[in-house]
Motif scaffolding. Structure first.
Motif, PDB file in Angstrom:
ATOM      1  N   GLN A  97      38.135  37.046  39.573  1.00 37.49           N
ATOM      2  CA  GLN A  97      36.874  37.635  40.028  1.00 37.49           C
ATOM      3  C   GLN A  97      36.702  37.486  41.542  1.00 37.49           C
ATOM      4  N   ASN A  98      37.070  36.320  42.080  1.00 38.41           N
ATOM      5  CA  ASN A  98      36.946  36.106  43.535  1.00 38.41           C
ATOM      6  C   ASN A  98      37.846  37.073  44.302  1.00 38.41           C
ATOM      7  N   LEU A  99      39.083  37.243  43.815  1.00 42.32           N
ATOM      8  CA  LEU A  99      40.012  38.126  44.539  1.00 42.32           C
ATOM      9  C   LEU A  99      39.543  39.583  44.465  1.00 42.32           C
ATOM     10  N   LEU A 100      39.075  39.978  43.276  1.00 42.14           N
ATOM     11  CA  LEU A 100      38.595  41.355  43.135  1.00 42.14           C
ATOM     12  C   LEU A 100      37.351  41.574  43.995  1.00 42.14           C
ATOM     13  N   SER A 101      36.453  40.593  43.964  1.00 40.89           N
ATOM     14  CA  SER A 101      35.198  40.772  44.700  1.00 40.89           C
ATOM     15  C   SER A 101      35.458  40.870  46.205  1.00 40.89           C
ATOM     16  N   ASN A 102      36.438  40.092  46.714  1.00 38.38           N
ATOM     17  CA  ASN A 102      36.802  40.198  48.136  1.00 38.38           C
ATOM     18  C   ASN A 102      37.407  41.566  48.439  1.00 38.38           C
ATOM     19  N   ALA A 103      38.251  42.045  47.523  1.00 33.19           N
ATOM     20  CA  ALA A 103      38.886  43.354  47.747  1.00 33.19           C
ATOM     21  C   ALA A 103      37.836  44.469  47.815  1.00 33.19           C
ATOM     22  N   LEU A 104      36.741  44.270  47.079  1.00 40.22           N
ATOM     23  CA  LEU A 104      35.663  45.277  47.113  1.00 40.22           C
ATOM     24  C   LEU A 104      34.815  45.125  48.374  1.00 40.22           C
ATOM     25  N   LYS A 105      34.635  43.840  48.757  1.00 35.45           N
ATOM     26  CA  LYS A 105      33.692  43.528  49.845  1.00 35.45           C
ATOM     27  C   LYS A 105      34.266  43.861  51.219  1.00 35.45           C
ATOM     28  N   TYR A 106      35.540  43.512  51.438  1.00 37.05           N
ATOM     29  CA  TYR A 106      36.104  43.656  52.788  1.00 37.05           C
ATOM     30  C   TYR A 106      36.765  45.032  52.942  1.00 37.05           C
ATOM     31  N   GLN A 107      35.883  46.062  52.988  1.00 37.93           N
ATOM     32  CA  GLN A 107      36.323  47.450  53.105  1.00 37.93           C
ATOM     33  C   GLN A 107      35.591  48.106  54.269  1.00 37.93           C
ATOM     34  N   GLN A 108      36.251  49.121  54.895  1.00 40.05           N
ATOM     35  CA  GLN A 108      35.528  49.895  55.901  1.00 40.05           C
ATOM     36  C   GLN A 108      34.439  50.681  55.171  1.00 40.05           C
ATOM     37  N   ASP A 109      33.351  50.973  55.934  1.00 40.24           N
ATOM     38  CA  ASP A 109      32.283  51.767  55.322  1.00 40.24           C
ATOM     39  C   ASP A 109      32.855  53.069  54.795  1.00 40.24           C
ATOM     40  N   ASP A 110      32.363  53.466  53.649  1.00 44.07           N
ATOM     41  CA  ASP A 110      32.728  54.743  53.020  1.00 44.07           C
ATOM     42  C   ASP A 110      34.188  54.829  52.591  1.00 44.07           C
ATOM     43  N   ASN A 111      34.892  53.732  52.639  1.00 40.13           N
ATOM     44  CA  ASN A 111      36.279  53.761  52.155  1.00 40.13           C
ATOM     45  C   ASN A 111      36.247  53.555  50.641  1.00 40.13           C
ATOM     46  N   GLN A 112      37.047  54.336  49.936  1.00 38.36           N
ATOM     47  CA  GLN A 112      37.076  54.165  48.489  1.00 38.36           C
ATOM     48  C   GLN A 112      38.111  53.081  48.156  1.00 38.36           C
ATOM     49  N   PRO A 113      37.663  51.917  47.613  1.00 40.82           N
ATOM     50  CA  PRO A 113      38.610  50.820  47.400  1.00 40.82           C
ATOM     51  C   PRO A 113      39.692  51.166  46.378  1.00 40.82           C
ATOM     52  N   ASN A 114      40.903  50.749  46.722  1.00 43.11           N
ATOM     53  CA  ASN A 114      42.041  50.958  45.837  1.00 43.11           C
ATOM     54  C   ASN A 114      42.667  49.576  45.606  1.00 43.11           C
ATOM     55  N   ILE A 115      42.592  49.093  44.377  1.00 45.26           N
ATOM     56  CA  ILE A 115      43.088  47.728  44.123  1.00 45.26           C
ATOM     57  C   ILE A 115      44.243  47.799  43.124  1.00 45.26           C
ATOM     58  N   GLU A 116      45.376  47.207  43.520  1.00 47.92           N
ATOM     59  CA  GLU A 116      46.545  47.210  42.620  1.00 47.92           C
ATOM     60  C   GLU A 116      46.890  45.780  42.240  1.00 47.92           C
ATOM     61  N   ILE A 117      47.109  45.583  40.941  1.00 49.84           N
ATOM     62  CA  ILE A 117      47.433  44.232  40.472  1.00 49.84           C
ATOM     63  C   ILE A 117      48.847  44.246  39.905  1.00 49.84           C
ATOM     64  N   SER A 118      49.621  43.219  40.198  1.00 55.51           N
ATOM     65  CA  SER A 118      50.972  43.184  39.625  1.00 55.51           C
ATOM     66  C   SER A 118      51.293  41.785  39.108  1.00 55.51           C
ATOM     67  N   ALA A 119      52.232  41.719  38.183  1.00 58.22           N
ATOM     68  CA  ALA A 119      52.674  40.417  37.643  1.00 58.22           C
ATOM     69  C   ALA A 119      54.170  40.493  37.419  1.00 58.22           C
ATOM     70  N   GLU A 120      54.863  39.481  37.886  1.00 58.67           N
ATOM     71  CA  GLU A 120      56.333  39.500  37.804  1.00 58.67           C
ATOM     72  C   GLU A 120      56.804  38.135  37.312  1.00 58.67           C
ATOM     73  N   GLU A 121      57.678  38.147  36.312  1.00 57.98           N
ATOM     74  CA  GLU A 121      58.143  36.862  35.774  1.00 57.98           C
ATOM     75  C   GLU A 121      59.255  36.300  36.656  1.00 57.98           C
ATOM     76  N   GLU A 122      59.148  35.011  37.000  1.00 63.41           N
ATOM     77  CA  GLU A 122      60.233  34.340  37.737  1.00 63.41           C
ATOM     78  C   GLU A 122      60.747  33.202  36.857  1.00 63.41           C
ATOM     79  N   SER A 123      61.744  32.456  37.365  1.00 63.52           N
ATOM     80  CA  SER A 123      62.380  31.473  36.469  1.00 63.52           C
ATOM     81  C   SER A 123      61.393  30.430  35.920  1.00 63.52           C
ATOM     82  N   THR A 124      60.576  29.833  36.799  1.00 56.25           N
ATOM     83  CA  THR A 124      59.689  28.774  36.297  1.00 56.25           C
ATOM     84  C   THR A 124      58.209  29.140  36.380  1.00 56.25           C
ATOM     85  N   SER A 125      57.934  30.328  36.934  1.00 53.71           N
ATOM     86  CA  SER A 125      56.517  30.679  37.088  1.00 53.71           C
ATOM     87  C   SER A 125      56.329  32.192  36.989  1.00 53.71           C
TER      88      SER A 125
END
Ligand code: ADP
Length: 404
Positions: free
Chosen positions: A287-315
Motif C-alpha cells: 500500500q505504501n509503495l502504491l500510494s507513493n506511485a500515485l502521489k508523486y506524479q506531475q499534475d494531470d499525468n495519468q499514473p502507470n504502475i507496473e508490478i513484477s515478481a521474479e523467482e531467484e535462488s533463495t528469494s
C-alpha cells in the motif's frame, strides 16, 4: 613374530608395554600428564627392544622418531628436547654396545661402529628438526584457529548486543510515542475549547494562531502515530502465514481505490507467489509503495504502475515501477530514513515515514529494498523477500512472539 622367531625378550617387552598401556588407561586418579608420560615411556621401552632384537629389520628407529613427534603433539614443546636427548642417549648406548661387541647378533651383523653413527645421527637430526619445527607449525595453525574462533565469538556477541539495543530502542520509541500522545491530545482539545468558547472575544489574528497551534498538534499526532506504527513492525505484527500475495495486493489496491479512480490510474499487476510472510506487514508495504506511485506524479499525468515478481535462488525479487516525478540519485538512500522527505508538506502531503516502514518490513522478511530512478523519469522500487527466512527463524520468532 617374536613368538615365531623365539625372541622371548621382545615378547616380554611387548607384554610389559601392553600391560603398562592398559594399566594407564584404566587406573583411576591418574592425571592426564602422568598417563602421557607412562604411555611414552612404554613406547620407548618397546622401540629399544625392537631395535635390539630386530635391528634395521624392525621399526625400532622409526618408533623413536614417531615417539618424538607424538611427545611434541601431546606434551609441552620442552618435552620435545627431552625426547631428542633420550634418542641421543639410546643411540650412544647402542653405539657403545656395537663398539664393544655386546649388542645383539642382529645389530652386530648389520652395523659397524661408523655405519651405526651414520644411521643414528640421521635419527637424532630428524628428531631435532621435528622438535624445532613442529611446535612452530602447530602454534601457527593453533593461533589461526584461535583467532578465527575469537572473531566468531566477537561477531556473535556484537549481533546479540545489536539485537538487544534494537529491541531497547524499539521499546523506547514505543513508550515515548505512547506517552506523548496524552499531553498532545490535551493541547489539541484545550485549543479547540478556547476557539469555541471565546470565538467572539478573539480577533482574527488570535484565530489564526489557534489554527496553527491545532494544525501543529494534529501533525505531531500523525507523526507519533507513524512512529508507533514503525515500532510495532516486528514487535506486534509477528504472526507468519502462508499467504497468497495476490490477495494482499488486491486489498492494498482496494484501499486506494478512490485515488486510483480519480487519477485514472493504470495498474499492471504480476502473478505474485504464495509465501510465508506476515500478511499485515506485506499489505502495508504494497500500500505504501502504491500510494507513493500515485502521489508523486506531475499534475494531470495519468499514473502507470507496473508490478513484477521474479523467482531467484533463495528469494523473490519484486518491483513497483511508476511514471512519476522520479528521484534524484543523490537521495536514493536517504528516502528510506525516518521522517525524510524531499517535498514541502504544502506541495505534496506526507510525513516521510512510508519508505522507512517499507524498509523495516522488508528487513523483517530477510530482504532488501532499493530504488532505481532519475529525476522526472519515473521510479522503480525493488525489494526482495527471502523464501525460507521464517523457516530458519521460527524458533527465535516464537520467543519474540511470547515476549510481545
Ligand atoms: P512521504 O511520502 O510521507 O513523504 P515516504 O517515506 O513514503 O514519505 O517517501 C519519502 C520521500 O521519497 C518522499 O518525500 C518522496 O520525495 C520520495 N518518494 C517516495 N516514493 C516516490 C515515488 N514513487 N516517486 C518519486 N518520489 C518518491
Amino acid at each position: 613374530m617374536a613368538l615365531k622367531e623365539s625372541l622371548w625378550g621382545l615378547l616380554f617387552s611387548d607384554f610389559i608395554t601392553i600391560g603398562i598401556i592398559i594399566a594407564t588407561a584404566f587406573a583411576p586418579r591418574l592425571s592426564v600428564f602422568t598417563r602421557k608420560i607412562l604411555f611414552n615411556s612404554a613406547l620407548y621401552s618397546t622401540s629399544v627392544a625392537l631395535l635390539y632384537y630386530l635391528g634395521s629389520n624392525g621399526p625400532g628407529l622409526l618408533y623413536l622418531l614417531a615417539i618424538t613427534i607424538f611427545i611434541l603433539l601431546s606434551l609441552d614443546k620442552r618435552f620435545g628436547y627431552v625426547a631428542v636427548a633420550l634418542n641421543t642417549i639410546i643411540c650412544i648406548g647402542f653405539c657403545i654396545a656395537i663398539y664393544y661387541g655386546f649388542a645383539s647378533p642382529v645389530l652386530l651383523n648389520e652395523y659397524q661402529f661408523d655405519s651405526w653413527i651414520g644411521v643414528s645421527s640421521n635419527l637424532i637430526f630428524l628428531s631435532a628438526v621435528s622438535a624445532l619445527l613442529i611446535p612452530r607449525l602447530f602454534n601457527g595453525l593453533q593461533s589461526a584457529i584461535d583467532k578465527q574462533n575469537h572473531l566468531g565469538e566477537e561477531l556473535e556477541k556484537s549481533v546479540t548486543d545489536l539485537n538487544a539495543k534494537n529491541k531497547e530502542l524499539e521499546q523506547f520509541t514505543y513508550t515515548i510515542s505512547h506517552d506523548l500522545k496524552e499531553p498532545l491530545r490535551m493541547v489539541h482539545s484545550f485549543m479547540k475549547l478556547l476557539k469555541n468558547k471565546y470565538r467572539k472575544q478573539l480577533d482574527e489574528k488570535a484565530h489564526e494562531y489557534i489554527y496553527y497551534a491545532m494544525d501543529g498538534a494534529q501533525r505531531m499526532q500523525a507523526n507519533i502515530d507513524d512512529l508507533l506504527e514503525y515500532s510495532r513492525i516486528g514487535r506486534k505484527y509477528t504472526s507468519v502465514e502462508h499467504t497468497d500475495l495476490n490477495a494482499l495486493l488486491d486489498i492494498a489496491i482496494q484501499n486506494l481505490q478512490a485515488d486510483i479512480q480519480e487519477q485514472q490510474t493504470n495498474i499492471t499487476p504480476a502473478d505474485l507467489p504464495t509465501l510465508n510472510v506476515v500478511p499485515v506487514a506485506l499489505k502495508i508495504l504494497f500500500q505504501n509503495l502504491l500510494s507513493n506511485a500515485l502521489k508523486y506524479q506531475q499534475d494531470d499525468n495519468q499514473p502507470n504502475i507496473e508490478i513484477s515478481a521474479e523467482e531467484e535462488s533463495t528469494s523473490w525479487l519484486f518491483s513497483f515501477s511508476d511514471n512519476g516525478i522520479g528521484i534524484d540519485p543523490e537521495y536514493h538512500e536517504q528516502i528510506f530514513s525516518i521522517f525524510k522527505r524531499l517535498h514541502p508538506r504544502e506541495e505534496i502531503p506526507g510525513n516521510g515515514m512510508g519508505l522507512a516502514i517499507c524498509k523495516k518490513i522488508v528487513e523483517q522478511h530477510g530482504g532488501k529494498i532499493w530504488v532505481e530512478s532519475k529525476s522526472q523519469q519515473g521510479s522503480t522500487f525493488y525489494f526482495t523477500i527471502s523464501k525460507h527466512y521464517f523457516d530458519k527463524n521460527d524458533e527465535k520468532r516464537g520467543k519474540n512472539h511470547l515476549q510481545d
